[in-house]
Design an enzyme around this catalytic site. Structure first.
Site, PDB file in Angstrom:
ATOM      1  N   ASP A  22      14.553  -2.694  41.305  1.00  0.00           N
ATOM      2  CA  ASP A  22      14.378  -3.907  42.301  1.00  0.00           C
ATOM      3  C   ASP A  22      13.440  -4.894  41.548  1.00  0.00           C
ATOM      4  OD1 ASP A  22      15.719  -3.402  44.629  1.00  0.00           O
ATOM      5  OD2 ASP A  22      14.437  -1.732  44.988  1.00  0.00           O
ATOM      6  N   MET A  77      11.716  -8.521  41.372  1.00  0.00           N
ATOM      7  CA  MET A  77      11.192  -9.540  42.577  1.00  0.00           C
ATOM      8  C   MET A  77      10.308 -10.355  41.526  1.00  0.00           C
ATOM      9  SD  MET A  77      10.326  -7.133  45.739  1.00  0.00           S
ATOM     10  CE  MET A  77      11.429  -5.568  46.228  1.00  0.00           C
ATOM     11  N   GLY A 114      12.120  -7.540  49.835  1.00  0.00           N
ATOM     12  CA  GLY A 114      10.868  -7.635  49.477  1.00  0.00           C
ATOM     13  C   GLY A 114       9.814  -6.113  49.481  1.00  0.00           C
ATOM     14  N   GLY A 170       9.671  -1.750  50.155  1.00  0.00           N
ATOM     15  CA  GLY A 170      10.400  -0.717  50.519  1.00  0.00           C
ATOM     16  C   GLY A 170       9.812  -0.155  51.575  1.00  0.00           C
ATOM     17  N   GLY A 171      10.423   0.836  52.336  1.00  0.00           N
ATOM     18  CA  GLY A 171       9.930   1.564  53.423  1.00  0.00           C
ATOM     19  C   GLY A 171      10.057   0.849  54.654  1.00  0.00           C
ATOM     20  N   GLY A 178      18.284  -0.375  51.808  1.00  0.00           N
ATOM     21  CA  GLY A 178      17.303  -0.653  52.667  1.00  0.00           C
ATOM     22  C   GLY A 178      16.934   0.261  53.825  1.00  0.00           C
ATOM     23  N   GLY A 179      16.093   1.264  54.043  1.00  0.00           N
ATOM     24  CA  GLY A 179      15.813   1.989  55.421  1.00  0.00           C
ATOM     25  C   GLY A 179      17.197   3.081  55.146  1.00  0.00           C
ATOM     26  N   GLY A 184      15.031   4.524  48.467  1.00  0.00           N
ATOM     27  CA  GLY A 184      13.588   4.454  47.848  1.00  0.00           C
ATOM     28  C   GLY A 184      12.821   5.279  48.432  1.00  0.00           C
ATOM     29  N   SER A 185      11.984   5.224  49.715  1.00  0.00           N
ATOM     30  CA  SER A 185      11.025   6.072  50.229  1.00  0.00           C
ATOM     31  C   SER A 185      11.840   7.380  50.326  1.00  0.00           C
ATOM     32  CB  SER A 185      10.272   5.393  51.259  1.00  0.00           C
ATOM     33  OG  SER A 185      11.132   4.468  51.952  1.00  0.00           O
TER      34      SER A 185
HETATM   35  C1  DX5 Z   1      14.124  -3.956  49.207  1.00  0.00           C
HETATM   36  C2  DX5 Z   1      14.541  -3.247  47.951  1.00  0.00           C
HETATM   37  C3  DX5 Z   1      14.986  -2.083  48.304  1.00  0.00           C
HETATM   38  C4  DX5 Z   1      13.942  -0.979  48.693  1.00  0.00           C
HETATM   39  C5  DX5 Z   1      14.493   0.185  49.615  1.00  0.00           C
HETATM   40  O1  DX5 Z   1      13.699  -5.328  48.809  1.00  0.00           O
HETATM   41  O2  DX5 Z   1      15.855  -4.038  47.522  1.00  0.00           O
HETATM   42  O3  DX5 Z   1      15.735  -1.532  47.433  1.00  0.00           O
HETATM   43  O4  DX5 Z   1      13.127  -0.645  47.788  1.00  0.00           O
HETATM   44  O5  DX5 Z   1      13.664   0.732  49.792  1.00  0.00           O
HETATM   45  P1  DX5 Z   1      13.801   1.909  51.092  1.00  0.00           P
HETATM   46  O6  DX5 Z   1      14.875   3.002  50.732  1.00  0.00           O
HETATM   47  O7  DX5 Z   1      12.443   2.546  51.146  1.00  0.00           O
HETATM   48  O8  DX5 Z   1      14.059   1.174  52.375  1.00  0.00           O
HETATM   49 ZN    ZN Z   2      17.085  -3.074  46.168  1.00  0.00          ZN
END
Ligand code: DX5
Ligand code: ZN
Length: 221
Positions: free
Chosen positions: A35, A37, A147, A149-150, A182-183, A203-204
């Protein structure tokens, strides 16, 4: 279709990145989701091409670089040369510049011999990227606002996943990669796959897990 899991290193401990990547590879991950940013398209700044370059020799997995940045065209060279296998760019960032910028950026990514994809935010219709589906190896549907994670999964995105899969089938690409980001959790993975996604970013769910291989297997099942 076989489900692929792309753990997002955003949720890893940056001081132990090599170790984290070896752990997810051993645990059965299919891609490494990076990711990127820029502090402008989204509030935080994460990392740039140097991170991708440093993790490239650590793993055989494909590096899936998600650019959450303004002016993505100016950065493709750095991520391609760093060893990305696929680069995805946001429709919203491109649209601000011009109507042709997204297509130009996707073609630029392909000119490096790597895969490309277009991304839409949760509030943007997937139909907006239909015109570039034929250039894309993958499309990415955000299921949280980018923006952080989690965050919590936005269920309305499931309809967009269905629409995207139906369009891929209709246009003769039933196996096109459709990624959701995401999520994603062990609890909602089944309905996301049932809607037509075959690449799940987590992610998380993966990095906070006590048993990474078990979590990855559960997400795939
Ligand atoms: C959000 C990122 C995602 C994020 C996913 O801006 O693009 O890739 O890290 O994290 P989780 O799985 O925790 O939502
Ligand atoms: Zn991503």
């Amino acid at each position: 279709m076989k489900t692929k899991i792309a753990p997002s290193i955003l949720s890893a401990d940056f001081s132990k990145m090599g170790e984290a990547i070896r752990k997810i590879e051993l645990g059965g991950a299919d891609l490494v989701h990076c990711d990127v940013m820029d502090g402008s398209f989204v509030e935080p700044i994460t990392f740039g091409g140097q991170m991708v370059k440093n993790i490239r020799p650590v793993t055989k997995l494909e590096l899936d670089v998600h650019l959450m940045i303004e002016h993505p065209k100016t950065q493709i060279k750095f991520f391609a040369e760093a060893g990305a296998d696929i680069i995805t760019v946001h429709y919203e960032a491109c649209k601000k510049i011009s109507d042709t910028y997204l297509e130009e950026t996707l073609k630029l990514i392909r000119s490096y011999g790597i895969k490309c994809g277009a991304v839409v935010n949760p509030d943007v219709p997937v139909e907006n990227i239909f015109p570039v589906f034929d250039i894309c190896d993958m499309v990415l549907l955000m299921s949280v606002f980018p923006g952080y994670g989690g965050q919590k999964f936005i269920p309305e995105v499931l309809e967009k996943v269905k629409t995207a899969r139906a369009y891929a089938v209709k246009t003769g690409r039933p196996d096109m990669d459709i990624e959701v980001d995401g999520g994603v959790t062990e609890e909602n993975a089944a309905e996301i796959k049932a809607a037509g996604a075959n690449v799940l970013v987590a992610g998380s769910a993966v990095f906070k897990s006590q048993n990474v291989s078990k979590t990855i297997a559960a997400l795939k099942k």
